[in-house]
Each structure stands twice: as C-alpha cells, then as structure tokens.
Design a protein around this motif. Structure first.
Motif, PDB file in Angstrom:
ATOM      1  N   VAL A 376      22.626 -50.818 -16.804  1.00 48.94           N
ATOM      2  CA  VAL A 376      21.319 -51.066 -16.166  1.00 48.94           C
ATOM      3  C   VAL A 376      20.289 -50.093 -16.739  1.00 48.94           C
ATOM      4  O   VAL A 376      19.152 -50.473 -17.063  1.00 48.94           O
ATOM      5  CB  VAL A 376      21.424 -50.914 -14.633  1.00 48.94           C
ATOM      6  N   PHE A 377      20.693 -48.849 -16.882  1.00 44.52           N
ATOM      7  CA  PHE A 377      19.823 -47.830 -17.461  1.00 44.52           C
ATOM      8  C   PHE A 377      19.474 -48.196 -18.906  1.00 44.52           C
ATOM      9  O   PHE A 377      18.327 -48.038 -19.348  1.00 44.52           O
ATOM     10  CB  PHE A 377      20.540 -46.483 -17.397  1.00 44.52           C
ATOM     11  N   LEU A 380      16.881 -51.108 -18.961  1.00 45.11           N
ATOM     12  CA  LEU A 380      15.558 -50.625 -18.550  1.00 45.11           C
ATOM     13  C   LEU A 380      14.894 -49.800 -19.651  1.00 45.11           C
ATOM     14  O   LEU A 380      13.703 -49.972 -19.946  1.00 45.11           O
ATOM     15  CB  LEU A 380      15.682 -49.793 -17.272  1.00 45.11           C
ATOM     16  N   VAL A 383      13.747 -52.093 -22.546  1.00 44.08           N
ATOM     17  CA  VAL A 383      12.536 -52.835 -22.199  1.00 44.08           C
ATOM     18  C   VAL A 383      11.310 -51.924 -22.236  1.00 44.08           C
ATOM     19  O   VAL A 383      10.222 -52.333 -22.666  1.00 44.08           O
ATOM     20  CB  VAL A 383      12.680 -53.488 -20.805  1.00 44.08           C
ATOM     21  N   LEU A 384      11.485 -50.673 -21.830  1.00 45.77           N
ATOM     22  CA  LEU A 384      10.367 -49.733 -21.813  1.00 45.77           C
ATOM     23  C   LEU A 384      10.013 -49.213 -23.199  1.00 45.77           C
ATOM     24  O   LEU A 384       8.830 -49.043 -23.534  1.00 45.77           O
ATOM     25  CB  LEU A 384      10.703 -48.545 -20.897  1.00 45.77           C
ATOM     26  N   SER A 401      21.656 -43.916 -22.638  1.00 41.15           N
ATOM     27  CA  SER A 401      22.441 -44.571 -21.596  1.00 41.15           C
ATOM     28  C   SER A 401      23.941 -44.415 -21.842  1.00 41.15           C
ATOM     29  O   SER A 401      24.717 -44.229 -20.896  1.00 41.15           O
ATOM     30  CB  SER A 401      22.074 -46.057 -21.505  1.00 41.15           C
TER      31      SER A 401
END
Length: 421
Positions: A376-377, A380, A383-384, A401
């Motif tokens: 999940v990290f 995210l 995407v960032l 991650s």
C-alpha cells in the motif's frame, strides 16, 4: 536431510538460475537493440499487466500445496495425490476466469495505460496466463517434493526456450507480438515438462489412488490465503512501478526503467537460488537440531550480505559501462537508475534467503500482514512521485516501501529461530 543434499540442491538451483538469467539477459539485450524504445516499453508494460493478472490465476494454492506435500512426505504419503488434484482444480479454474476477464476488459485496460496496442495484444492473454500458471504450479510443487533439481530444470528450460524463440526472430523478423509469443512458448514447454516430472514422481514413489480428505482441503485453502496475499503483494511490488510509469510517463520511460531493473534482477539470481533451495529444509533443521538451524541461517545471511555489498559497489562504479556495452547509447538515462537499483538488490537478496523459509515454518500470516502494508505504501509513493520525478520517483518508491518489508521479515526469521533454540 543432510547438509550435502541441501548444498547439492543449492548448486542445481544456482546453475539453473544462471542459465535462466543468462538467457533472460540475452533476450533483454536482443530485444532492447532490435525493437524501438516505444515497442520495447509496450512489450514489458504488457508483461507487467499479465504478471499482475497471474496472481489471480495461481493465488496461493501452489505454495500451500507444496507446504502440505512437504509435510505429507514425512507423515502421510497417502494424502499427496489428493493435495495435487485439489490444488490443480483451483489453479486451472482460476486461470480460465482470469484470462477471460482480461479479454473482456482489454479495451478498458488499454485506455488506463494510454496504449492502444495493449488492447490487441491482450487478445492473446489466455495463452500466457494458462502457460504461466502451469509452469509456476509445477515448479513450486516440485520444490514441495524436495526435488530441487527437477524444479531447477523446469526453471532453466523456460529461459532457454524463450531465448531460442527470440533468436529465431532474426530470421522471421522482430515485432512486439512475436517477442511476446517467445515468452508464451517458453512457459508452455516448461509447464509440460514440470507436469511430466510430477507424474513420474507420484507414479514411482506414491499412489495415484485419491483418498479424499475435505478437512485437509480446507486447511490447504486456509493456508493459501496469506500466501496469496503475500504473492499478490510481491507481484504488485514488482510490476506496479512499470504499470504506473506507463500510465503517467509512457512506454519510453518504461523502457529506460526496465533495462536497469532487468540488470538488477540478474544480480539477484544467486540469492534467489539459495532461498529457493534451502526453504523446505528449515523445519527439518529445527526438528533435528534447533541450534544448528539458527547457525545455518546466520551463515547464509552473513555470506549473502558480504557478497551483495561487494557486488553493489562494483555495479555503482561500472553502471555506465554496463548499460552502454549491453544496450547502447539510447539507454543512457538508465545509468542512474541502475546505480540506485543496487540498493534494492541488496535488500532483495537478504529477503530471498528468508521469506519462503518463514512460509515453510508456518508463519505466512506474519509475512502477509507486513507485505500488505508495504505494498500500500509502495502504490501511494509511486502515485505521488512518478508524475513529478518519473523513473527516479518510481525507484525511490520501490526502495522505500521494500525496506520496511525487508527489515520486518529478517527480524522475524531471527526471532523464530532464536525461540526454537
């Protein structure tokens, strides 16, 4: 099982992985030089999408079955045929559902990744999904039978068939679909070989008579859940960066990233070989002598750490020459990526010798939880960072991650072995 037998398994797996990664390296170099950057990026974007899809076609049934087969060899051999049949039915069913879904959603997937060629190529996805699922299932089950030599052979054959198929393109011409077919052909032939090896093992040493045990089937399904989560997370972690690069930056950026990542993958082969070979034996080591099991892991960990620290330094210094010699000046942007990727390779090597061992010791749930958090990290961060930093952003997200997962997994292995002393 003697240490000599385990060392023989490591040697066989290492030879297989060297052959596999050499053949993979040839494939990458040939395709990188012969295909335009955009076509090269499209090919590996497609393979990343399909690799993500294969997590749903295999789920955790193969490694779960391998774990129970490994236990049944020592405790109840009459259950082996049921384990194979039960797990195979689920894998085949999941493969058909997954491949059908890909064909139905091919236009939507193509729009998401901003690549119209992908829609046409996904029409051939059922062949890839079914061939890969058979290859992966047979290889993992052979590991459960503790027949690392045969498992290694299946692995090596897939790579060799693929490189021969790619080299044949010098005669018939290069294109994305022809290169993709080389991957399908490699998985198909190796899956057939793996099935033959399993049949020979069962017919020679066990019985084809199936003793139905639905409580065992329930246990197999239950244990497959954390394994499916872990393997899905691992696949997302391996391919989400490529997919998101395709979405935000296009196939050319994917090509630069994939070139460095594939070199890094080649570097991981020795640690992956050791991890694959020794994992089924940790439980046996603990049962025989828990103190020896701890020392065994410590020795492997120390040698891996020293070896990969040295290798990473060499790669950082020589990355410019590695990229230019193998791929030419069109991939100069991959130099910095490869230098940073050496950090990820170091972390990956240490988890390779650790993570599957935890599964065979019965601690898949622990690993699944932290893997889910790290993925999940990862998503995210990708995407960032990718929209602003492109290829470097994808790499930073992957390393950051994965470090969380690596530290937790290694710490858990030490804790489990220490408690057993």
């Amino acid at each position: 099982m003697s240490d000599r037998h385990i060392i023989k398994g490591i040697s066989n797996e290492l030879i297989a992985r060297v052959l596999y990664y050499l053949s993979t390296g040839i494939v990458i170099v040939v395709l990188g030089r012969e295909l335009p950057n955009q076509s090269y990026g499209t090919l590996f974007l497609l393979i990343s999408i399909l690799s993500f899809a294969t997590t749903f076609s295999t789920l955790g049934f193969a490694p779960s079955a391998a774990r129970f087969i490994s236990d049944s060899i020592d405790e109840n051999q009459n259950k082996i045929s049921f384990i194979i049949l039960f797990s195979a039915v689920f894998v085949v069913s999941a493969s058909f559902i997954t491949s059908s879904t890909l064909v139905i959603l091919r236009n939507l997937i193509s729009k998401i990744v901003n690549n119209n060629v992908v829609a046409d190529l996904l029409l051939f996805s059922p062949a890839y999904i079914l061939a890969y699922s058979g290859y992966s299932y047979s290889r993992i089950l052979l590991q459960g039978f503790r027949n690392v030599s045969r498992s290694s052979t299946v692995y090596a054959v897939e790579g060799i068939v693929r490189v021969l198929s790619v080299l044949s393109l010098f005669v018939i011409g290069f294109s994305v679909i022809k290169a993709f077919s080389a991957y399908v052909f490699g998985y198909l032939l190796s899956s057939v070989m793996g099935g033959v090896f399993i049949y020979q093992r069962v017919s020679r040493e066990y019985s084809f008579k199936i003793e139905y045990d639905w409580s065992l089937g329930e246990k197999l399904m239950h244990y497959s859940v954390p394994l499916a989560i872990t393997r899905t997370s691992r696949t997302i972690e391996s391919h989400i960066d490529i997919i998101l690069l395709g979405v935000f930056s296009g196939p050319v950026s994917v090509s630069h990233y994939v070139v460095a990542k594939q070199v890094g993958t080649f570097m991981q082969s020795p640690a992956a070989a050791v991890g694959h070979a020794v994992s089924p034996y940790y439980k046996e080591k603990i049962d025989d002598d828990s103190q020896n099991a701890y020392k065994f892991y410590m020795k492997i960990f120390a040698l891996t750490l020293i070896g990969y620290l040295s290798l990473s330094i060499v790669v950082v210094i020589g990355s410019k020459y590695i990229i230019s010699i193998l791929f030419g000046n069109n991939y100069s942007e991959s130099v910095v990526v490869l230098q940073l990727f050496s950090i990820f390779v170091l972390l990956k090597s240490l988890t390779f010798i650790t993570e599957n061992g935890l599964d065979y010791l019965g601690y898949a749930n622990r690993r699944a939880r932290i893997k889910s958090i790290s993925i999940v990290f990862n998503v995210l961060l990708n995407v960032l960072l990718i929209p602003s930093f492109g290829v470097i952003g994808a790499l930073v997200a992957t390393i950051g991650s994965y470090a969380i997962y690596a530290v937790y997994t290694i710490r858990n292995m030490f804790a489990v072995l220490a408690l057993s002393r």
